[in-house]
Design a protein around this motif. Structure first.
Motif, mmCIF file in Angstrom:
data_model
loop_
_atom_site.group_PDB
_atom_site.id
_atom_site.type_symbol
_atom_site.label_atom_id
_atom_site.label_comp_id
_atom_site.label_asym_id
_atom_site.label_seq_id
_atom_site.Cartn_x
_atom_site.Cartn_y
_atom_site.Cartn_z
ATOM 1 N N GLU A 126 -17.319 -11.799 -5.414
ATOM 2 C CA GLU A 126 -17.453 -10.684 -6.347
ATOM 3 C C GLU A 126 -17.385 -11.175 -7.792
ATOM 4 O O GLU A 126 -18.139 -10.729 -8.654
ATOM 5 N N ARG A 129 -20.639 -12.872 -8.649
ATOM 6 C CA ARG A 129 -21.700 -11.890 -8.876
ATOM 7 C C ARG A 129 -21.551 -11.229 -10.245
ATOM 8 O O ARG A 129 -22.517 -11.030 -10.968
ATOM 9 N N GLU A 130 -20.334 -10.906 -10.574
ATOM 10 C CA GLU A 130 -20.057 -10.295 -11.881
ATOM 11 C C GLU A 130 -20.439 -11.283 -13.000
ATOM 12 O O GLU A 130 -21.076 -10.906 -13.986
ATOM 13 N N ILE A 132 -22.598 -13.658 -13.083
ATOM 14 C CA ILE A 132 -24.035 -13.910 -13.283
ATOM 15 C C ILE A 132 -24.818 -12.616 -13.502
ATOM 16 O O ILE A 132 -26.044 -12.638 -13.589
ATOM 17 N N SER A 133 -24.114 -11.505 -13.627
ATOM 18 C CA SER A 133 -24.827 -10.223 -13.707
ATOM 19 C C SER A 133 -25.571 -10.046 -15.025
ATOM 20 O O SER A 133 -26.380 -9.147 -15.158
ATOM 21 N N GLY A 134 -25.284 -10.902 -15.993
ATOM 22 C CA GLY A 134 -26.025 -10.832 -17.246
ATOM 23 C C GLY A 134 -27.260 -11.715 -17.244
ATOM 24 O O GLY A 134 -27.871 -11.930 -18.288
ATOM 25 N N ASN A 135 -27.619 -12.246 -16.097
ATOM 26 C CA ASN A 135 -28.827 -13.062 -15.974
ATOM 27 C C ASN A 135 -29.728 -12.443 -14.919
ATOM 28 O O ASN A 135 -29.307 -12.285 -13.765
ATOM 29 N N TYR A 142 -30.878 -13.328 -5.798
ATOM 30 C CA TYR A 142 -29.515 -13.746 -6.161
ATOM 31 C C TYR A 142 -28.697 -14.411 -5.051
ATOM 32 O O TYR A 142 -27.765 -15.157 -5.334
ATOM 33 N N ALA A 143 -28.988 -14.111 -3.785
ATOM 34 C CA ALA A 143 -28.110 -14.577 -2.705
ATOM 35 C C ALA A 143 -27.894 -16.087 -2.774
ATOM 36 O O ALA A 143 -26.764 -16.576 -2.674
ATOM 37 N N ASN A 144 -28.996 -16.823 -2.942
ATOM 38 C CA ASN A 144 -28.860 -18.279 -2.958
ATOM 39 C C ASN A 144 -28.263 -18.807 -4.262
ATOM 40 O O ASN A 144 -27.774 -19.930 -4.306
#
Lengths: 180, 295, 785
Positions: A126, A129-130, A132-135, A142-144
């Motif tokens: 989590e 994910r947070e 990299i959420s600005g990219n 995104y999974a990989n």
């Protein structure tokens, strides 16, 4: 006032250029310094393709003027490789986990994650994910990329634990570590 | 998407900045972190003649406890608030709300003064500032003004700041140790602008009766809005489900959102009702546990 | 023997992309290069009364300001793509199509027909100055009625967008099988619905871009474009500027995503070479994101009126679909998306009576072109919402309705009774759909979910599950080319006509070639995206490269292998059948000591009087092969989404996403999985977030990433994948395409899951994106009933 001298350190090298005040930092890096690894995706601060490190922190280079970066230390994707030219752990993990397809957003992700992993050495999914959420990435889903970051963390942990026994054999050093 | 030509000036002091603003007036724009201004420049929606970069002025970059409030210099960056132990200790709702501001990269550059000056009614800091009844210190050569959010925010992207003024400091009242809080927001995608948001600070007595309530909402009116009617209504009452439902209806009656691509006026009105209800509920639970402030 | 095909070989492309050394168009910079910027229409529909250019022209650093007047007679209009407009005679007979000729001037002439259309172009020292000049251009417009609603646009009294046409109905056709009217008449029930799919913008992270340099001495153009189709760019420049193809060399360097809209030729790709020739200097144009969101071609945008006849037991007996494609101001691709929709709509189901009637209507919007899925997501949304609606009407589980109508494994190959666009009979070549359904239901734990769901709902959690399936005709022709050669150092090089945008062509095709030639992928260099070597090539679109380029390189490599062995046989004085190639050496089973290398063979084959070749064999070690597929081959997939709906706010959270898919022989599983996951992310965008919105004047309201929402890492879950591998019967390696598939089903699967989550409240989703505002409206409507 239309032109100004910008002196900064980029990837460890001091540079100085006289540029238009309105020149965006992205264009300064790409056109003046010829470091084209940093890509331009939206120029309004949403996609993150142009992410660089400014004094170690991730920022969007399309939302800065070159003159604002005067005196700062900048790192771009070109700084990541190991000295011997091989991919660093993060880059290698992206390759191993297929964390990129077209590769256009990749430098931005690499810089964001580089800074993130300095602050959080053992992130949860989590948190990754947070972070990299600005990219934005339009290819991988995104999974990989998440997997690549996890792989990096894992590799760094392994290499650290490999060096730990060396520490433990030295009794004095061990004490120092405890004190500090 | 490249900015139009401007004259770039980097003043050395606040005084020099104020002199420049006084000289150039409407022709000048202040640049601090640039996270809201530069997109606007890139799109040429704004073409100032002079761009005054205050980004590295000394003396506007501090977070200090001063009497009953926390003084935050205009040039403090969002990430500094995020990581400030003082904020966590004295004004924790600010730390919670700030995590909703844009993305890491934006928070690393964006300043609190810039965020307030932008006057975006969906922005997080103005909402928190309104809820807390904070203040904005604005300076010009004429002197300093201390303004309430109500005085400062006029309408969508418009503040009462005059062309010769600059924000120096934002004052966030220190939260009572006995209070709990909640900040809730929804955006279509992560990091996107808020559809609506609600900030709640709540205190109850030993019988779980509300003795203090501060509630503000954002994204649903032209400016961040304190819900005074709601605050008054819940004072002296217990936060029952019934009361929370009333709060929701009352909230809906206190906002007048506009329709846009991401939601109609009706949708936003209902949404903010739900958010206030939820924020109050969370704050209520936290205050009950006595652990609210530190969550 | 496959040693590398089927392996997750790490990508060759990655080193340069991970180190920032790969070169996209924007990274290419030539000496004396100038930069262009386009003035674009701010109106959906308006007459151009005049353009004032003097101020812009006199700005320092400006080299040219060009409007349509300046190029009158010099650049022919960009017309609809011939290759898509020419239909096989048997198809014409069957569907009675009309395709009215339509085109676009490379710079708007007399009037603009969509917001974003190029009106003028400025060339300056750099982009900053070019944009300064744009700000000085003054266009006097006389606004015309903008047609943004296709139902208004098709009316007889509507203003005509392409003025040489008689109406705005650009094309139409009717395809049918069985007797749908009879089916409706005899049905137990008839469902009638209008369903819509939104207009989308593809948004590769790299926008479009072109760099051109004209060499006055040789009269040749060098062009770099961020395109999926370098050969099409070359031939279009040639025909619009009336110069031979031979004088144009087009390279697609690193291309940062394409997804369809970069497959086609845009006005800018013609103008930039033209301007380079005019100015005698290299000229570059890089699209910015604001331009992309308005002017780069868009997609989807269909409205379907369906009537479906079905029985009490869930058997669907007929579908009558009357649909329109809102094509925007130009329809370049004729019936491509529309007919894809028509022939894919019944998907995995046996529905004996089917009629599909389509009109492609011009409106004042950006031209509509294929985008990942190209007509299939639209068809699938209609079909699978219908399945779900029928299930709810009959109080059946949607899975049971699917099973009731599904084509069985033993019925394959299955003939759907109509034609594919290439004129072949629509026959699904291989696959096992019931097995796919079982597998994906197991992966998502369907039974377990259903059990748990009731309890969760009672506890106030609105969780639901939704399914969508599709078949996809992949690997469309007409052909793809491959040239495989061995040089005098023994190194293998393969040139392909196909041109990638992130799919890893250099890696996957080297795997195929390596297996065929008995070397490792490292010993094979795959060269793509360049018109410099092969005479013709097609490109990467329509899930076609693995099938077509894969088959082409396979066939070429096999032929080359045969040649190598024949030469070796002669040199070793042995039968070809006795020889082996391993790690680049050739030896005989019965005499492994006697070895030859590719260097030996290359030397023997070198054209000369002393060539050592079998009698009659031509010298040289290179083979060119054109692979022409008989028709498309059918990949298939089923998606299952689990969601939780926040009923009070209308927000949808995807909690699990599972997929089963069949793309035949898998060349590189790592890359296949990457394609599926990535496609699903785009599908999720379409399901919940993305839509291009125009106002009534044709202005684009979703002009930035503040309003056009691309899903982030927080919105896209990691997908669970199950693979099936039913080889294609239509190419030598059994490959089916996989590039587009992921994007096809998410809108339907997620919409169905949302409906399921809110049951017993009966909401009816008829369009995507399922935005929170839209969902709240549906919930309230249902609660009022």
């Amino acid at each position: 006032m239309n032109k100004r001298i910008v002196a900064l350190t980029i990837n460890g090298v001091d540079v100085q250029r006289k540029v238009a005040s309105r020149m965006l930092l992205t264009d300064f890096i790409r056109d003046e310094l010829k470091l084209t690894g940093t890509n331009v995706g939206c120029e309004h601060g949403v996609c993150g393709a142009c992410t660089i490190l400014l004094n170690g922190e991730s920022v969007r280079s399309c939302l800065m003027l070159a003159v604002q970066a005067d005196g700062y230390e900048i790192e771009t994707v070109e700084s990541l490789q190991n000295d011997n030219g091989t991919l660093n752990t993060l880059q290698q993990s992206f390759k191993d986990c297929h964390g990129l397809q077209c590769g256009f957003c990749t430098p931005g992700f690499l810089m964001t994650v580089t800074s993130f992993l300095k602050e959080n050495e053992d992130p949860t999914e989590e948190e990754i994910r947070e972070a990299i959420s600005g990219n934005l990435c339009r290819c991988t889903g995104y999974a990989n990329i998440v997997k690549s970051v996890q792989r990096t963390v894992q590799s760094q942990r392994t290499s650290k634990s490999l060096t730990e026994p060396v520490c433990h054999t030295d009794h004095k050093q061990n004490e120092t570590v405890q004190i500090s | 998407m490249k900015p139009a030509v401007f004259n770039y000036i980097r003043p050395e002091s606040v005084e020099e900045t104020l002199q420049l603003l006084s000289d150039y007036g409407d022709d000048a724009k202040i640049l601090s972190g640039g996270q809201s201004l530069i997109p606007v420049l890139n799109m040429r929606l704004s073409t100032p003649k002079y761009l005054i970069d205050i980004g590295r002025l000394e003396g506007l970059n501090y977070i200090r406890e001063e009497g009953d409030h926390l003084s935050v210099g205009a040039l403090v960056k969002h990430k500094d608030i995020e990581s400030s132990p003082l904020v966590k200790e004295l004004c924790p709702i600010l730390g919670e709300a700030i995590r909703w501001v844009g993305t890491t990269q934006i928070r690393n550059r964006g300043t609190i003064g810039g965020s307030i000056a932008h006057g975006d009614p969906s922005a997080e800091l103005p909402c928190v500032l309104a809820a807390l009844r904070g203040e904005i210190v604005v300076a010009s050569l004429e002197g300093e003004d201390v303004l309430s959010p109500e005085e400062f925010f006029l309408t969508y992207m418009l503040t009462s700041m005059q062309p010769d003024q600059v924000i120096k400091e934002i004052r966030f009242p220190i939260m009572s140790k006995k209070s709990a809080f909640s900040f809730v927001e929804v955006a279509r995608t992560h990091g996107d602008f808020a559809l609506a948001e609600a900030a709640v600070i709540l205190e109850t007595d030993e019988t779980e009766t509300v003795i203090k309530a501060q509630i503000a909402v954002g994204g649903v009116n032209p400016t961040p809005t304190v819900l005074e009617e709601v605050e008054d209504h819940i004072m002296g009452k217990k936060l029952t489900d019934e009361l929370l439902t009333e709060v929701r209806r009352m909230t809906e009656g206190n906002v007048d959102p506009e329709s846009d691509l991401h939601g109609t006026a009706e949708y936003r009105r209902e949404l903010v009702g739900v958010l206030v209800q939820r924020a109050l509920k969370t704050a209520g639970e936290r205050v009950k546990k006595g652990a609210g402030r530190h969550e | 023997m496959s040693k590398f095909v089927g392996q997750s070989v790490k990508r060759k492309e990655d080193l340069r992309l991970l180190t920032g050394t790969g070169k996209f168009v924007a990274d290419l910079r030539m000496e004396n290069m100038l930069e262009a910027a386009f003035l674009r229409s701010t109106y959906g529909h308006a007459r151009i009364k005049g353009i004032e250019t003097d101020a812009a022209k006199s700005l320092e650093g400006v080299y040219a300001v060009i409007t349509s007047n300046d190029i009158e007679g010099e650049i022919k209009p960009l017309k609809q793509f011939d290759s898509h407009c020419i239909l096989p005679p048997n198809l014409i007979e069957e569907i009675d199509p009309v395709i009215n000729y339509n085109f676009e001037d490379v710079l708007a002439k007399r009037k603009v027909t969509y917001a974003g259309q190029p009106v003028a172009v400025v060339v300056a020292k750099n982009r900053y100055i070019a944009e300064d000049a744009l700000a000085l251009l003054k266009v006097e417009y006389e606004p015309l009625e903008a047609l943004v609603n296709p139902f208004e646009a098709e009316k007889g009294d509507a203003p005509i967008i392409q003025e040489h046409m008689e109406s705005n109905i650009q094309s139409h056709f009717l395809v049918q099988v069985g007797d749908v009217d009879k089916a409706i008449e005899e049905a137990d029930y008839v469902l009638k619905k209008r369903l819509r799919t939104p207009r989308l913008s593809s948004n590769p992270m790299e926008t479009r871009g072109v760099l051109a340099n004209y060499d006055a001495v040789t009269g040749k153009f060098r062009v770099w474009s961020s395109t999926q189709l370098p050969y099409e760019v070359r031939s279009t420049i040639a025909s619009l500027l009336e110069i031979p193809e031979e004088s144009i060399h087009v390279t697609a360097p690193e291309v940062g995503g394409g997804f369809g809209p970069k497959g086609g030729v845009h006005p800018e790709e013609i103008l930039i070479p033209y301007l380079s020739r005019m100015l005698g200097r290299p000229v570059r144009w890089i699209e910015d994101r604001i331009e992309h969101l308005a002017a780069a071609r868009q997609s989807r945008d269909q409205i379907h009126d369906v009537e479906v006849s079905y029985k009490k037991d869930g058997t669907i007996t007929g579908i009558k679909d009357d649909f329109i494609v809102d094509s925007g101001a130009v329809n370049y691709f004729a019936l491509t998306c529309a007919y894809n929709t028509a022939y894919h709509l019944r998907g995995m189901y046996k529905i004996p009576s089917y009629q599909s009637k389509c009109r492609v209507i011009l409106t004042n919007k950006t031209p509509n072109v294929p985008f990942r899925g190209a007509g299939r997501p639209e068809a699938t949304f209609v079909m699978d919402r219908v399945i779900d609606m029928i299930a709810r009407n009959l109080a059946m589980d949607p899975v049971d309705v699917m099973k009731k109508n599904m084509i069985q494994a033993e019925e394959m190959p299955y003939d759907q009774g109509i034609l594919v666009k290439d004129g072949a009979q629509l026959i699904y070549d291989s696959g096992n759909y019931p097995d796919a359904l079982d597998k994906v239901l197991e992966a998502t734990n369907y039974k377990g979910f259903r059990k748990k769901q009731q309890q969760l709902k009672e506890a106030g959690k609105y969780v639901g599950i939704g399914i969508s399936s599709f078949i996809e005709g992949t690997g469309s022709g007409p052909f793809e080319s491959a040239l495989v050669k061995i040089d005098l150092t023994g190194h293998v090089t393969a040139h392909l006509g196909s041109s990638p945008q992130g799919q890893g062509h250099e890696t996957v095709f080297s795997q195929i070639c390596a297996d065929d030639l008995g070397v490792t992928p490292d010993q094979v260099t795959v060269v793509v995206g360049d018109t410099g070597v092969l005479p013709i090539g097609a490109g990467t679109y329509a899930s076609r490269s693995a099938v077509n380029a894969g088959s082409a390189i396979h066939e070429a490599s096999q032929k080359l292998q045969r040649k190598v062995l024949e030469i070796a046989g002669m040199l070793l004085d042995n039968e070809v059948e006795m020889l082996n190639i391993e790690n680049g050496t050739i030896y005989a089973h019965d005499n492994p000591e006697m070895k030859l290398t590719f260097v030996d063979i290359a030397n023997a084959a070198r054209p000369s009087k002393s060539s050592k070749l079998p009698e009659g064999m031509e010298p040289g070690l290179q083979v060119l092969h054109y692979f022409v597929p008989p028709t498309v081959t059918f990949a298939s997939s089923i998606h299952v989404a689990q969601v939780e709906v926040d009923k009070e706010t209308g927000f949808v959270d995807i909690q699990d996403y599972s997929v089963v898919h069949d793309c035949g022989t898998v060349i590189n599983p790592m890359i296949v999985e990457g394609q599926v996951q990535g496609g699903i992310a785009q599908g999720i965008g379409s399901a919940l977030y993305e839509e291009v919105v125009h106002d009534k004047n044709g202005q684009v309201l979703t002009g930035s990433y503040m309003d056009y929402l691309i899903p982030t890492s927080m919105e896209v879950p990691t997908v669970k994948m199950v693979h099936q591998e039913y080889p294609s019967t239509r190419n030598p390696m059994g490959i089916k395409g996989v590039g587009e598939g992921g994007a096809i089903s998410p809108p339907a699967a997620i919409a169905n899951a949302v409906v399921d989550a809110l049951t017993p409240l009966s909401i009816e989703i008829t369009k995507v994106p399922v935005s929170p505002g839209y969902l709240r409206e549906l919930i309230k409507e249902a609660e009022r009933v």
